[in-house]
Design a protein around this motif. Structure first.
Motif, PDB file in Angstrom:
ATOM      1  N   GLY A  46       8.757  38.346  -0.931  1.00 48.27           N
ATOM      2  CA  GLY A  46       9.880  37.547  -0.455  1.00 48.27           C
ATOM      3  C   GLY A  46       9.421  36.719   0.724  1.00 48.27           C
ATOM      4  N   SER A  47      10.360  36.220   1.503  1.00 53.83           N
ATOM      5  CA  SER A  47       9.977  35.423   2.670  1.00 53.83           C
ATOM      6  C   SER A  47      10.884  35.742   3.851  1.00 53.83           C
ATOM      7  CB  SER A  47      10.026  33.924   2.355  1.00 53.83           C
ATOM      8  OG  SER A  47      11.315  33.524   1.950  1.00 53.83           O
ATOM      9  N   GLN A  48      10.343  35.573   5.033  1.00 54.56           N
ATOM     10  CA  GLN A  48      11.055  35.824   6.284  1.00 54.56           C
ATOM     11  C   GLN A  48      10.792  34.646   7.206  1.00 54.56           C
ATOM     12  OE1 GLN A  48       9.457  39.072   8.493  1.00 54.56           O
ATOM     13  NE2 GLN A  48      10.981  38.972  10.144  1.00 54.56           N
ATOM     14  N   VAL A  49      11.848  34.044   7.737  1.00 55.61           N
ATOM     15  CA  VAL A  49      11.703  32.853   8.567  1.00 55.61           C
ATOM     16  C   VAL A  49      12.125  33.179   9.999  1.00 55.61           C
ATOM     17  CG1 VAL A  49      14.022  31.964   8.082  1.00 55.61           C
ATOM     18  CG2 VAL A  49      12.165  30.375   8.651  1.00 55.61           C
ATOM     19  N   LEU A  50      11.422  32.589  10.946  1.00 51.19           N
ATOM     20  CA  LEU A  50      11.718  32.825  12.360  1.00 51.19           C
ATOM     21  C   LEU A  50      13.102  32.320  12.727  1.00 51.19           C
ATOM     22  CD1 LEU A  50      10.763  33.651  15.243  1.00 51.19           C
ATOM     23  CD2 LEU A  50       9.762  31.354  15.454  1.00 51.19           C
ATOM     24  N   SER A  51      13.478  31.137  12.205  1.00 47.12           N
ATOM     25  CA  SER A  51      14.761  30.530  12.558  1.00 47.12           C
ATOM     26  C   SER A  51      15.257  29.688  11.383  1.00 47.12           C
ATOM     27  CB  SER A  51      14.601  29.643  13.805  1.00 47.12           C
ATOM     28  OG  SER A  51      15.766  28.866  14.037  1.00 47.12           O
ATOM     29  N   LEU A  80       3.955  32.352  -3.714  1.00 46.75           N
ATOM     30  CA  LEU A  80       3.791  31.099  -2.976  1.00 46.75           C
ATOM     31  C   LEU A  80       4.865  30.083  -3.336  1.00 46.75           C
ATOM     32  CD1 LEU A  80       2.250  29.188  -1.110  1.00 46.75           C
ATOM     33  CD2 LEU A  80       0.757  28.626  -3.042  1.00 46.75           C
ATOM     34  N   LEU A  81       5.170  29.927  -4.623  1.00 44.52           N
ATOM     35  CA  LEU A  81       6.118  28.890  -5.028  1.00 44.52           C
ATOM     36  C   LEU A  81       7.499  29.079  -4.401  1.00 44.52           C
ATOM     37  CD1 LEU A  81       6.630  26.355  -6.677  1.00 44.52           C
ATOM     38  CD2 LEU A  81       7.217  27.825  -8.622  1.00 44.52           C
ATOM     39  N   PRO A  82       8.116  30.289  -4.460  1.00 49.97           N
ATOM     40  CA  PRO A  82       9.400  30.450  -3.778  1.00 49.97           C
ATOM     41  C   PRO A  82       9.301  30.182  -2.276  1.00 49.97           C
ATOM     42  CG  PRO A  82       9.035  32.258  -5.305  1.00 49.97           C
ATOM     43  CD  PRO A  82       7.746  31.492  -5.223  1.00 49.97           C
ATOM     44  N   ALA A  83       8.161  30.537  -1.672  1.00 47.62           N
ATOM     45  CA  ALA A  83       7.988  30.288  -0.238  1.00 47.62           C
ATOM     46  C   ALA A  83       7.966  28.790   0.048  1.00 47.62           C
ATOM     47  CB  ALA A  83       6.701  30.940   0.253  1.00 47.62           C
ATOM     48  N   LEU A  84       7.272  28.022  -0.781  1.00 46.98           N
ATOM     49  CA  LEU A  84       7.237  26.565  -0.601  1.00 46.98           C
ATOM     50  C   LEU A  84       8.618  25.951  -0.831  1.00 46.98           C
ATOM     51  CD1 LEU A  84       3.858  25.629  -2.332  1.00 46.98           C
ATOM     52  CD2 LEU A  84       4.364  25.537   0.120  1.00 46.98           C
ATOM     53  N   GLN A  85       9.328  26.462  -1.840  1.00 47.20           N
ATOM     54  CA  GLN A  85      10.685  25.962  -2.093  1.00 47.20           C
ATOM     55  C   GLN A  85      11.589  26.247  -0.897  1.00 47.20           C
ATOM     56  OE1 GLN A  85      11.307  28.151  -5.725  1.00 47.20           O
ATOM     57  NE2 GLN A  85      10.813  26.401  -7.032  1.00 47.20           N
ATOM     58  N   HIS A  86      11.462  27.464  -0.318  1.00 48.31           N
ATOM     59  CA  HIS A  86      12.222  27.807   0.877  1.00 48.31           C
ATOM     60  C   HIS A  86      11.847  26.888   2.037  1.00 48.31           C
ATOM     61  CE1 HIS A  86      13.590  31.283   3.771  1.00 48.31           C
ATOM     62  NE2 HIS A  86      14.213  30.139   4.003  1.00 48.31           N
ATOM     63  N   ALA A  87      10.543  26.686   2.226  1.00 48.67           N
ATOM     64  CA  ALA A  87      10.067  25.847   3.334  1.00 48.67           C
ATOM     65  C   ALA A  87      10.582  24.419   3.205  1.00 48.67           C
ATOM     66  CB  ALA A  87       8.543  25.871   3.375  1.00 48.67           C
ATOM     67  N   TYR A 107      -4.866  33.678  -3.343  1.00 50.58           N
ATOM     68  CA  TYR A 107      -4.833  34.441  -4.586  1.00 50.58           C
ATOM     69  C   TYR A 107      -3.425  34.443  -5.159  1.00 50.58           C
ATOM     70  CZ  TYR A 107      -9.584  35.591  -3.658  1.00 50.58           C
ATOM     71  OH  TYR A 107     -10.928  35.478  -3.438  1.00 50.58           O
ATOM     72  N   VAL A 108      -3.076  33.308  -5.802  1.00 49.89           N
ATOM     73  CA  VAL A 108      -1.768  33.114  -6.414  1.00 49.89           C
ATOM     74  C   VAL A 108      -1.980  32.566  -7.822  1.00 49.89           C
ATOM     75  CG1 VAL A 108      -0.700  32.684  -4.188  1.00 49.89           C
ATOM     76  CG2 VAL A 108      -1.498  30.756  -5.554  1.00 49.89           C
ATOM     77  N   GLY A 109      -0.918  32.550  -8.605  1.00 48.42           N
ATOM     78  CA  GLY A 109      -1.048  32.086  -9.979  1.00 48.42           C
ATOM     79  C   GLY A 109      -0.058  31.009 -10.351  1.00 48.42           C
ATOM     80  N   CYS A 110       0.290  30.131  -9.407  1.00 49.16           N
ATOM     81  CA  CYS A 110       1.311  29.109  -9.695  1.00 49.16           C
ATOM     82  C   CYS A 110       0.840  27.732  -9.232  1.00 49.16           C
ATOM     83  CB  CYS A 110       2.625  29.465  -9.000  1.00 49.16           C
ATOM     84  SG  CYS A 110       2.481  29.567  -7.193  1.00 49.16           S
ATOM     85  N   GLU A 111      -0.442  27.431  -9.467  1.00 44.75           N
ATOM     86  CA  GLU A 111      -0.993  26.182  -8.964  1.00 44.75           C
ATOM     87  C   GLU A 111      -0.213  24.960  -9.443  1.00 44.75           C
ATOM     88  OE1 GLU A 111      -2.900  28.611 -10.122  1.00 44.75           O
ATOM     89  OE2 GLU A 111      -4.831  28.734  -9.081  1.00 44.75           O
ATOM     90  N   ARG A 112       0.020  24.862 -10.747  1.00 39.33           N
ATOM     91  CA  ARG A 112       0.678  23.681 -11.304  1.00 39.33           C
ATOM     92  C   ARG A 112       2.053  23.461 -10.669  1.00 39.33           C
ATOM     93  NH1 ARG A 112       0.876  20.421 -15.982  1.00 39.33           N
ATOM     94  NH2 ARG A 112      -1.129  21.263 -16.667  1.00 39.33           N
ATOM     95  N   GLU A 113       2.860  24.493 -10.624  1.00 42.08           N
ATOM     96  CA  GLU A 113       4.213  24.365 -10.075  1.00 42.08           C
ATOM     97  C   GLU A 113       4.179  24.020  -8.590  1.00 42.08           C
ATOM     98  OE1 GLU A 113       3.044  26.917 -11.742  1.00 42.08           O
ATOM     99  OE2 GLU A 113       4.292  27.271 -13.518  1.00 42.08           O
ATOM    100  N   THR A 116       3.101  20.357  -8.113  1.00 45.00           N
ATOM    101  CA  THR A 116       4.182  19.450  -8.507  1.00 45.00           C
ATOM    102  C   THR A 116       5.246  19.377  -7.429  1.00 45.00           C
ATOM    103  OG1 THR A 116       3.812  19.894 -10.859  1.00 45.00           O
ATOM    104  CG2 THR A 116       5.954  19.008 -10.245  1.00 45.00           C
ATOM    105  N   LEU A 117       5.650  20.526  -6.894  1.00 37.52           N
ATOM    106  CA  LEU A 117       6.664  20.565  -5.842  1.00 37.52           C
ATOM    107  C   LEU A 117       6.202  19.779  -4.619  1.00 37.52           C
ATOM    108  CD1 LEU A 117       9.307  21.724  -4.615  1.00 37.52           C
ATOM    109  CD2 LEU A 117       7.940  23.667  -3.833  1.00 37.52           C
ATOM    110  N   ILE A 118       4.965  19.990  -4.209  1.00 39.72           N
ATOM    111  CA  ILE A 118       4.438  19.315  -3.015  1.00 39.72           C
ATOM    112  C   ILE A 118       4.427  17.806  -3.206  1.00 39.72           C
ATOM    113  CG2 ILE A 118       2.367  18.991  -1.604  1.00 39.72           C
ATOM    114  CD1 ILE A 118       1.765  21.992  -2.221  1.00 39.72           C
ATOM    115  N   ARG A 119       4.006  17.346  -4.374  1.00 38.56           N
ATOM    116  CA  ARG A 119       3.978  15.911  -4.640  1.00 38.56           C
ATOM    117  C   ARG A 119       5.377  15.305  -4.638  1.00 38.56           C
ATOM    118  NH1 ARG A 119      -0.662  15.475  -9.402  1.00 38.56           N
ATOM    119  NH2 ARG A 119      -2.453  15.722  -8.014  1.00 38.56           N
ATOM    120  N   GLU A 120       6.337  16.045  -5.193  1.00 37.06           N
ATOM    121  CA  GLU A 120       7.709  15.544  -5.227  1.00 37.06           C
ATOM    122  C   GLU A 120       8.308  15.418  -3.829  1.00 37.06           C
ATOM    123  OE1 GLU A 120       9.656  18.338  -7.723  1.00 37.06           O
ATOM    124  OE2 GLU A 120       9.049  17.368  -9.602  1.00 37.06           O
TER     125      GLU A 120
END
Length: 286
Positions: A46-51, A80-87, A107-113, A116-120
Motif C-alpha cells: 500500500g502507500s503512506q503519505v506524509l501529508s 509501484l503503479l498504485p503508488a504513482l497513481q496516488h502521487a 523490482y516491479v512488474g508493471c513497466e508498461r502501465e 504510460t501513466l508517467i507520459r500521460e
C-alpha cells in the motif's frame, strides 16, 4: 519548486538498500529552500503519505519528514503503479514546478502501465528516478526517467548518496518554464516525441523530435509560464534552412522512436509495435 518523493519500502529494500535510501532522502530533504514545498510517499503493498497536501519546507515540516524517514521499515510487495497513481493525484500549489522523485531498487512488474501513466501526466510533473543498490533494475530506472523526461540516478552505496543528490539538485535548481506547449501552424507535423512537454529547467531544456511533410513554411510556437508571467516564442520554418551537417537528425529521430517503444519491452509487445520497430530498423539501418 515542489518536490514529491515516492519511496519504495518493500521487502526487497530490506537492509542495505533502505539504509542507502534513508541517507539519500535525508540529504535531499535537508537542502530544500524555504520557498519550496514538498511531500513524501512511502509505498510497498500500500502507500503512506506524509501529508494530503504539499508542505512548506520550514523547520517544523522538515522535522516531521525526517522523523518519518528515520522510522521507515521494509516489508511487503512492490506496488509501484498504485503508488504513482496516488502521487499524481495529490494536489500541488499553482505556479510551481513539480518534480516527482521515485526511489526504488526497481523490482516491479508493471513497466508498461507505469511508463504510460508517467507520459500521460508529463505536463503536470517531471519525473526523476533513483535506482538503489548494487543489483538495481537499471532498465526500469532508465525507462521511468525517459518516460518522465527526467534523468536516471544510481546510488550503489551510502557514500554515493550525497554526490547523486547534488547532481539531481543541479538539474532542478532553476525552473524556467511550466505548462509548456508546442503548437504547429501551417506545418504538417507528425510522429512527435514527446507528445506532451515537461517543464523546462536551465540545466535541462526540452527537445521535441518529429517529422514534417510538404513545403518548409508555417510556424512553431513554444509557450509556457515563467516567473514573470506567460511567455511565448514563434519560429518561422521558412527562416530555418536545413544544413548538411544536420542530416543525422533523421537517424536520431528513428532511434528516439525505437527507444520509446522499447521502453515497453517489460510487457506484452503488440504486433503494431513489433512491425514499427522492424520497419524503422530496416529503413534507417538501426
Amino acid at each position: 519548486r515542489d518536490y514529491l518523493f515516492v519511496v519504495d519500502t518493500s521487502g526487497s529494500m530490506y537492509g542495505f538498500p533502505l539504509q542507502t535510501t534513508k541517507a539519500l532522502l535525508h540529504d535531499l530533504v535537508s537542502q530544500l529552500r524555504p520557498t519550496d514545498t514538498f511531500n513524501v510517499l512511502f509505498f510497498s503493498g500500500g502507500s503512506q503519505v506524509l501529508s494530503p497536501t504539499p508542505l512548506a519546507a520550514n523547520a517544523g515540516n522538515l522535522s516531521r519528514a525526517e522523523a518519518m524517514i528515520s522510522k521507515a521499515s521494509a516489508g511487503g510487495g512492490t506496488e509501484l503503479l498504485p503508488a504513482l497513481q496516488h502521487a499524481m493525484s495529490l494536489p500541488r500549489q499553482p505556479m510551481t514546478s513539480r518534480s516527482v522523485i521515485v526511489i526504488t531498487d526497481g523490482y516491479v512488474g508493471c513497466e508498461r502501465e507505469a511508463f504510460t501513466l508517467i507520459r500521460e501526466k508529463l505536463n503536470q510533473a517531471n519525473l526523476f528516478a533513483f535506482g538503489i543498490g548494487s543489483s538495481v533494475n537499471r532498465a526500469l530506472i532508465e525507462g521511468l526517467a525517459h518516460a518522465g523526461r527526467g534523468e536516471p540516478f544510481f546510488v550503489l552505496n551510502e557514500k554515493e548518496a550525497h554526490d547523486q543528490a547534488e547532481r539531481f539538485r543541479r538539474y532542478v535548481q532553476t525552473p524556467v518554464l511550466t505548462g509548456v506547449s508546442v503548437r504547429f501552424d501551417g506545418v504538417d507535423a507528425f510522429d512527435l516525441e514527446p507528445a506532451v512537454q515537461p517543464d523546462v529547467f536551465a540545466e535541462k531544456p526540452i527537445i521535441v523530435i518529429g517529422k514534417w511533410r510538404g513545403e518548409r513554411s508555417g510556424t512553431i510556437t513554444v509557450s509556457g509560464n515563467s516567473a514573470n508571467g506567460p511567455w511565448s516564442h514563434r519560429f518561422s520554418l521558412s527562416e530555418v534552412a536545413p544544413k548538411p551537417e544536420h542530416e543525422a537528425l533523421e537517424w536520431l529521430w528513428a532511434r528516439e522512436r525505437v527507444r520509446g517503444i522499447s521502453d515497453f519491452a517489460g510487457g506484452p509487445v503488440t504486433d503494431e509495435e513489433r512491425a514499427t520497430v522492424t520497419a524503422l530498423g530496416l529503413r534507417y539501418g538501426l
